[in-house]
Design a protein around this motif. Structure first.
Motif, PDB file in Angstrom:
ATOM      1  N   LEU A 122      -0.563  20.632   2.989  1.00 27.82           N
ATOM      2  CA  LEU A 122      -1.173  21.312   4.101  1.00 27.82           C
ATOM      3  C   LEU A 122      -0.425  22.263   5.000  1.00 27.82           C
ATOM      4  O   LEU A 122      -0.700  23.477   5.301  1.00 27.82           O
ATOM      5  CB  LEU A 122      -2.309  20.304   4.803  1.00 27.82           C
ATOM      6  N   LEU A 123       0.487  21.331   5.894  1.00 30.20           N
ATOM      7  CA  LEU A 123       1.159  21.969   7.060  1.00 30.20           C
ATOM      8  C   LEU A 123       2.144  23.158   6.644  1.00 30.20           C
ATOM      9  O   LEU A 123       2.312  24.273   7.264  1.00 30.20           O
ATOM     10  CB  LEU A 123       1.768  20.807   7.646  1.00 30.20           C
ATOM     11  N   VAL A 124       2.742  22.649   5.577  1.00 33.57           N
ATOM     12  CA  VAL A 124       3.729  23.859   5.086  1.00 33.57           C
ATOM     13  C   VAL A 124       3.188  25.052   4.690  1.00 33.57           C
ATOM     14  O   VAL A 124       3.453  26.448   5.038  1.00 33.57           O
ATOM     15  CB  VAL A 124       4.474  23.350   3.775  1.00 33.57           C
ATOM     16  N   ASN A 125       1.826  25.149   3.984  1.00 33.24           N
ATOM     17  CA  ASN A 125       1.379  26.364   3.590  1.00 33.24           C
ATOM     18  C   ASN A 125       0.680  27.229   4.814  1.00 33.24           C
ATOM     19  O   ASN A 125       0.607  28.163   5.083  1.00 33.24           O
ATOM     20  CB  ASN A 125       0.393  25.977   2.494  1.00 33.24           C
ATOM     21  N   SER A 132       7.428  28.460  -0.357  1.00 34.56           N
ATOM     22  CA  SER A 132       6.667  27.491  -0.128  1.00 34.56           C
ATOM     23  C   SER A 132       6.307  26.425  -1.256  1.00 34.56           C
ATOM     24  O   SER A 132       6.257  25.362  -1.071  1.00 34.56           O
ATOM     25  CB  SER A 132       5.076  28.119   0.210  1.00 34.56           C
ATOM     26  N   ALA A 133       6.322  27.011  -2.458  1.00 34.80           N
ATOM     27  CA  ALA A 133       5.999  26.118  -3.684  1.00 34.80           C
ATOM     28  C   ALA A 133       7.147  25.243  -3.772  1.00 34.80           C
ATOM     29  O   ALA A 133       6.964  24.053  -3.945  1.00 34.80           O
ATOM     30  CB  ALA A 133       5.786  27.084  -4.863  1.00 34.80           C
ATOM     31  N   GLY A 134       8.525  25.586  -3.525  1.00 40.97           N
ATOM     32  CA  GLY A 134       9.555  24.894  -3.419  1.00 40.97           C
ATOM     33  C   GLY A 134       9.652  23.903  -2.477  1.00 40.97           C
ATOM     34  O   GLY A 134      10.141  22.647  -2.856  1.00 40.97           O
ATOM     35  N   VAL A 135       9.194  24.268  -1.411  1.00 40.34           N
ATOM     36  CA  VAL A 135       9.241  23.226  -0.164  1.00 40.34           C
ATOM     37  C   VAL A 135       8.234  21.919  -0.613  1.00 40.34           C
ATOM     38  O   VAL A 135       8.645  20.743  -0.456  1.00 40.34           O
ATOM     39  CB  VAL A 135       8.907  23.744   1.295  1.00 40.34           C
ATOM     40  N   CYS A 136       7.174  22.513  -1.236  1.00 41.76           N
ATOM     41  CA  CYS A 136       5.965  21.380  -1.423  1.00 41.76           C
ATOM     42  C   CYS A 136       6.332  20.502  -2.733  1.00 41.76           C
ATOM     43  O   CYS A 136       6.157  19.421  -2.662  1.00 41.76           O
ATOM     44  CB  CYS A 136       4.848  22.077  -1.718  1.00 41.76           C
ATOM     45  N   HIS A 156       0.706  -1.191  -0.054  1.00 43.08           N
ATOM     46  CA  HIS A 156       0.013  -0.058  -0.173  1.00 43.08           C
ATOM     47  C   HIS A 156       0.921   1.351   0.046  1.00 43.08           C
ATOM     48  O   HIS A 156       0.517   2.361   0.712  1.00 43.08           O
ATOM     49  CB  HIS A 156      -1.183   0.113   1.067  1.00 43.08           C
ATOM     50  N   VAL A 157       1.795   1.185  -0.612  1.00 39.08           N
ATOM     51  CA  VAL A 157       3.026   2.377  -0.670  1.00 39.08           C
ATOM     52  C   VAL A 157       2.114   3.681  -1.264  1.00 39.08           C
ATOM     53  O   VAL A 157       2.593   4.631  -0.816  1.00 39.08           O
ATOM     54  CB  VAL A 157       4.158   1.843  -1.198  1.00 39.08           C
ATOM     55  N   GLY A 158       0.999   3.623  -2.330  1.00 43.90           N
ATOM     56  CA  GLY A 158       0.678   4.586  -2.504  1.00 43.90           C
ATOM     57  C   GLY A 158      -0.081   5.411  -1.771  1.00 43.90           C
ATOM     58  O   GLY A 158      -0.420   6.751  -1.665  1.00 43.90           O
ATOM     59  N   ILE A 159      -0.861   4.769  -0.680  1.00 43.90           N
ATOM     60  CA  ILE A 159      -1.540   5.303   0.316  1.00 43.90           C
ATOM     61  C   ILE A 159      -0.478   5.953   1.478  1.00 43.90           C
ATOM     62  O   ILE A 159      -0.843   7.331   1.643  1.00 43.90           O
ATOM     63  CB  ILE A 159      -2.192   4.171   1.406  1.00 43.90           C
ATOM     64  N   VAL A 160       0.698   5.635   1.486  1.00 42.88           N
ATOM     65  CA  VAL A 160       1.435   6.180   2.362  1.00 42.88           C
ATOM     66  C   VAL A 160       2.129   7.372   1.575  1.00 42.88           C
ATOM     67  O   VAL A 160       2.151   8.634   2.350  1.00 42.88           O
ATOM     68  CB  VAL A 160       2.853   5.441   2.743  1.00 42.88           C
ATOM     69  N   VAL A 161       2.538   7.357   0.370  1.00 40.65           N
ATOM     70  CA  VAL A 161       2.985   8.685  -0.201  1.00 40.65           C
ATOM     71  C   VAL A 161       2.002   9.626  -0.594  1.00 40.65           C
ATOM     72  O   VAL A 161       2.354  10.898  -0.047  1.00 40.65           O
ATOM     73  CB  VAL A 161       3.440   7.921  -1.870  1.00 40.65           C
ATOM     74  N   GLY A 162       0.844   9.291  -0.832  1.00 42.47           N
ATOM     75  CA  GLY A 162      -0.465  10.448  -0.701  1.00 42.47           C
ATOM     76  C   GLY A 162      -0.519  11.034   0.649  1.00 42.47           C
ATOM     77  O   GLY A 162      -0.806  12.309   0.327  1.00 42.47           O
ATOM     78  N   ILE A 163      -0.668  10.178   1.652  1.00 45.96           N
ATOM     79  CA  ILE A 163      -0.767  10.946   3.098  1.00 45.96           C
ATOM     80  C   ILE A 163       0.364  11.794   3.350  1.00 45.96           C
ATOM     81  O   ILE A 163       0.180  13.055   3.751  1.00 45.96           O
ATOM     82  CB  ILE A 163      -1.098   9.858   4.018  1.00 45.96           C
ATOM     83  N   CYS A 164       1.582  11.284   3.056  1.00 45.98           N
ATOM     84  CA  CYS A 164       2.666  12.104   3.395  1.00 45.98           C
ATOM     85  C   CYS A 164       2.764  13.485   2.583  1.00 45.98           C
ATOM     86  O   CYS A 164       2.961  14.771   3.151  1.00 45.98           O
ATOM     87  CB  CYS A 164       3.901  11.488   3.022  1.00 45.98           C
ATOM     88  N   ILE A 165       2.556  13.544   1.054  1.00 48.46           N
ATOM     89  CA  ILE A 165       2.710  14.600   0.381  1.00 48.46           C
ATOM     90  C   ILE A 165       1.459  15.563   0.672  1.00 48.46           C
ATOM     91  O   ILE A 165       1.691  16.639   1.121  1.00 48.46           O
ATOM     92  CB  ILE A 165       2.485  14.158  -1.066  1.00 48.46           C
ATOM     93  N   ALA A 166       0.044  15.003   0.999  1.00 46.83           N
ATOM     94  CA  ALA A 166      -1.099  16.040   1.221  1.00 46.83           C
ATOM     95  C   ALA A 166      -0.729  16.672   2.680  1.00 46.83           C
ATOM     96  O   ALA A 166      -1.056  17.765   2.744  1.00 46.83           O
ATOM     97  CB  ALA A 166      -2.342  15.117   1.304  1.00 46.83           C
ATOM     98  N   SER A 167      -0.275  16.014   3.694  1.00 44.47           N
ATOM     99  CA  SER A 167      -0.099  16.490   4.815  1.00 44.47           C
ATOM    100  C   SER A 167       1.049  17.609   5.013  1.00 44.47           C
ATOM    101  O   SER A 167       0.978  18.608   5.486  1.00 44.47           O
ATOM    102  CB  SER A 167       0.317  15.454   5.966  1.00 44.47           C
TER     103      SER A 167
END
Length: 197
Positions: free
Chosen positions: A48-51, A145-149, A34-45
């Motif tokens: 959200l948090l960086v912005n 922020s865009a660079g960090v994301c 289920h690596v796609g779930i982990v990648v998706g949650i990590c990126i989305a989080s």
């Protein structure tokens, strides 16, 4: 464009560390569980948090200029400490191997990823730090922020999706030594830049 690149490099220097979240992502990638779930949650989080961090600290800075100095020096201390810890870890590098064939359910993987992401106290320090660095770029802070994301999306995608192919390399302590030395050097460089204004 230079601000975007600065954000990208800063984001990578913070994200590329052998912490609980990255170790779990690597493990899931190595076992293709289920690596796609982990990648998706990590990126989305991270998005959200960086912005939120950039928006919140930017507002705080515009209302309280003294806060810039306080947050800046906290950031210098944090970056320097993190850099020194990475260099210290490089003396005795670890390795990461997927040793068991156990497959977890989607729900377990998602819950574990959310817990490793949001219950990590370093995450909130990183977000505050990124927000304070972004604030030093003024109106261009959203490019930062865009660079960090972008760094976050690249890192989590490459690690999660490339871990299985890179299993022989990731099992070598020398790989982690190189990573830790690079992370330590970048963090100390960022600390120096932040200290010098």
């Amino acid at each position: 464009m230079p601000t975007l690149v600065t954000g990208l490099l800063t984001g990578l220097s913070i994200i590329v560390a052998i912490g609980a979240q990255n170790a779990y992502l690597l493990r899931q990638g190595l076992t293709r569980n289920h690596v796609g779930i982990v990648v998706g949650i990590c990126i989305a989080s991270d998005l959200l948090l960086v912005n939120l961090g950039v928006a919140g600290v930017g507002t705080l800075v515009s209302d309280h200029p003294v806060a810039v100095s306080v947050v800046r020096w906290l950031g210098v201390a944090y970056l320097a400490g993190y850099g020194l810890m990475s260099l210290w870890r490089a003396r005795r590098p670890g390795s990461l191997e997927a040793t068991d064939g156990h497959r977890s359910s989607r729900r377990t993987v998602a819950t574990t990823t959310l817990a490793l992401t949001y219950l990590n106290p370093h995450l909130y320090l990183d977000i505050l730090l990124l927000g304070s660095i972004a604030a030093t770029h003024g109106a261009a802070r959203w490019w930062f922020s865009a660079g960090v994301c972008l760094a976050s999306a690249l890192w989590f995608s490459v690690v999660g999706l490339g871990a299985h192919a890179a299993a022989p390399v990731l099992a070598r302590p020398a790989t982690w030594r190189i990573l830790d030395v690079l992370i330590g050097a970048v963090m100390l460089l960022l600390a120096a830049r932040l200290a010098l204004g």
